[in-house]
Scaffold this active site. Structure first.
Site, PDB file in Angstrom:
ATOM      1  CG  ASP A 206      -1.718   1.224   1.423  1.00  0.00           C
ATOM      2  OD1 ASP A 206      -1.551   2.163   0.622  1.00  0.00           O
ATOM      3  OD2 ASP A 206      -2.515   1.268   2.377  1.00  0.00           O
ATOM      4  CD  GLN A 209      -0.396   8.811   3.762  1.00  0.00           C
ATOM      5  OE1 GLN A 209       0.303   9.789   3.514  1.00  0.00           O
ATOM      6  NE2 GLN A 209      -1.709   8.888   3.898  1.00  0.00           N
ATOM      7  CB  CYS A 370      -8.692   5.189   8.200  1.00  0.00           C
ATOM      8  SG  CYS A 370      -9.964   6.310   7.618  1.00  0.00           S
TER       9      CYS A 370
HETATM   10  C1  LIG Z   1      -1.819   4.203   4.140  1.00  0.00           C
HETATM   11  C2  LIG Z   1      -3.092   4.467   3.410  1.00  0.00           C
HETATM   12  N1  LIG Z   1      -3.620   3.503   2.661  1.00  0.00           N
HETATM   13  C3  LIG Z   1      -4.755   3.683   1.973  1.00  0.00           C
HETATM   14  C4  LIG Z   1      -5.445   4.861   2.029  1.00  0.00           C
HETATM   15  C5  LIG Z   1      -6.714   5.002   1.268  1.00  0.00           C
HETATM   16  O1  LIG Z   1      -6.602   5.968   0.278  1.00  0.00           O
HETATM   17  P1  LIG Z   1      -7.893   6.433  -0.524  1.00  0.00           P
HETATM   18  O2  LIG Z   1      -8.908   6.847   0.501  1.00  0.00           O
HETATM   19  O3  LIG Z   1      -7.412   7.569  -1.356  1.00  0.00           O
HETATM   20  O4  LIG Z   1      -8.358   5.281  -1.336  1.00  0.00           O
HETATM   21  C6  LIG Z   1      -4.944   5.899   2.814  1.00  0.00           C
HETATM   22  C7  LIG Z   1      -5.683   7.167   2.940  1.00  0.00           C
HETATM   23  O5  LIG Z   1      -5.543   7.893   3.892  1.00  0.00           O
HETATM   24  C8  LIG Z   1      -3.730   5.702   3.516  1.00  0.00           C
HETATM   25  O6  LIG Z   1      -3.197   6.659   4.264  1.00  0.00           O
END
Ligand SMILES: Cc1ncc(COP(=O)(O)O)c(C=O)c1O
Length: 412
Positions: A206, A209, A370
């Site tokens: 992922d 960031q 989150c």
């Molecule tokens: C580490 C990480 N992964 C995934 C996401 C999800 O991104 P999105 O909401 O743009 O799909 C975020 C969003 O804050 C994040 O910080």
């Protein structure tokens, strides 16, 4: 301003490119420190979106007319730009999606559903964003598979030994964040991948960031999937990227059915298009993709190595400044960190900190980011978080610190 690799990043000049940053909020100059949530957009991206809608708007891949050709060319050029940006081997490995969340859901729904069965295991870490937890939980529930969670240390480092021990004969996938949005930890992705690949297990990273803050090379990392969002890399909302190794994407079933993802359709049977179109059903976010192209061009021009060096220095400055505030505790003090300053202050709820800072024009985020399981691990309901981008300056940090001192005075 810092000097690195004989080049200089002048953040004060850079911020002139971002119209939003020129405004006042509550009659104070805006100090935008919520970049992990979303980044601001440079004029070049705004202009590109204007130009697309003013001069090029048409659907792609379907028309023979000039506008459709222009829109298709712009869309295809963006795919090439993204390929080079993350050094993928082939444009076919770049799938445009809505964002990191959709990219991860796509992998769970296709690769996951077709390869993971009862008793199998998916390995994630304690610091994951909900978008890299919930899709795997849903998959595990559906399949009778098991979610295994790599613990972190109190400072926010992933416990590599524990990770190695969690990898077993039933591990089918590892899904881990490159950079933690709540702690700033930069994970040892190469080591994580090496350990998984030694056991034949693919790895999804992922990168939500990471991509705006450091050069990412998916071939050097060796990852199998890499996900990121356009809006966190100075591009528009509603667009993102899934990188997937071509051999894996080719073997995966499609995600959604519809136009553009087919080679031929009869009522008896549909033949799917080749990758990446197989995963891009329906009219995509063409404007978003074109805007993302402009954002990546802008950032590449600034230079990711300069950005990383600059933000590293700014993070050190911010860490030092916040550490001097009595009663403030930084959450996330890993060895390798990107520009995230998460903190709690004795007896002041993070939401109150955020509200008082806002009155001073200082935009931070307060909450669980989150990452509710991570908050539970840290033993806090929420943190306040200042997150940096390349247009932030020492003056922004000074304003943050001064505003935190105000908040402390209010609650004293
Ligand atoms: C580490 C990480 N992964 C995934 C996401 C999800 O991104 P999105 O909401 O743009 O799909 C975020 C969003 O804050 C994040 O910080």
């Amino acid at each position: 301003m810092i000097t690195s690799s004989n080049t200089i990043l002048d953040a004060a000049r850079l911020r002139q490119d971002f119209p939003v940053l020129q405004q006042r909020v509550h009659d104070k100059p805006l100090v935008y420190l919520d970049n992990a949530a979303t980044t601001q957009k440079p004029q070049a991206v705004i202009d590109r979106l204007m130009r697309y809608y003013s001069e090029e708007n048409a659907n792609i891949h379907r028309g023979v007319h000039a506008l459709s050709v222009a829109a298709t060319d712009a869309y295809d050029a963006a795919r090439e730009r993204v390929q080079h940006f993350i050094n993928a081997a082939d444009t076919r490995e770049i799938v445009f999606v809505r964002g990191a969340t959709e990219a991860i859901n796509l992998v769970a729904a296709t690769y996951g559903r077709s390869t993971i069965g009862a008793g199998d295991e998916v390995v994630i870490s304690e610091m994951e964003h909900h978008s890299n937890i919930v899709p795997w939980q849903m998959l595990c529930e559906e399949k009778g598979a098991r979610l295994r969670v790599v613990p972190i240390t109190d400072s926010g480092d992933l416990q590599l030994d524990a990770y190695a021990r969690l990898l077993g004969p039933r591990t089918r996938l590892v899904a881990v964040t490159h950079v933690s949005n709540a702690l700033g930890t930069i994970n040892p992705i190469e080591a994580i991948i090496r350990l998984a690949h030694d056991r034949g297990v693919p790895v999804l990273v992922d990168g939500a960031q990471a991509v705006a803050h450091m050069a990412v090379d998916v071939q050097a990392l060796g990852c199998d999937f890499y996900a990121f969002s356009g809006h966190k890399v100075f591009g528009p909302t509603g667009v993102g990227v899934l990188y997937g190794r071509a051999s894996l994407l080719e073997a995966m079933p499609p995600y959604q059915g519809g136009g553009d993802m087919i080679r031929s359709v009869t009522f008896e049977r549909t033949l799917y298009a080749d990758i990446p179109q197989k995963f891009e059903a329906g009219t995509p976010n063409i404007a978003g993709v074109v805007g993302l192209d402009a954002a990546i061009a802008y950032l590449s021009d600034v230079g990711l190595d300069r950005v990383a060096a600059y933000e590293h220095e700014l993070l050190a400055y911010g860490t030092e400044a916040l550490s001097r505030i009595d009663g403030l505790r930084l959450t996330g003090t890993a060895q390798r960190k990107a520009g995230i300053l998460s903190f709690v202050i004795d007896d002041i709820h993070p939401h109150d900190i955020g509200t008082i800072l806002d009155r001073d024009g200082v935009a931070i985020r307060a909450g669980h980011h989150c990452c509710q399981p991570l908050m539970a691990r840290l033993g806090v309901p929420a943190t306040a978080r200042a997150s940096l981008a390349c247009y932030n300056t020492r003056e922004d940090i000074d304003a943050l610190v001064s505003s935190i001192r105000d908040a402390k005075a209010v609650f004293a």
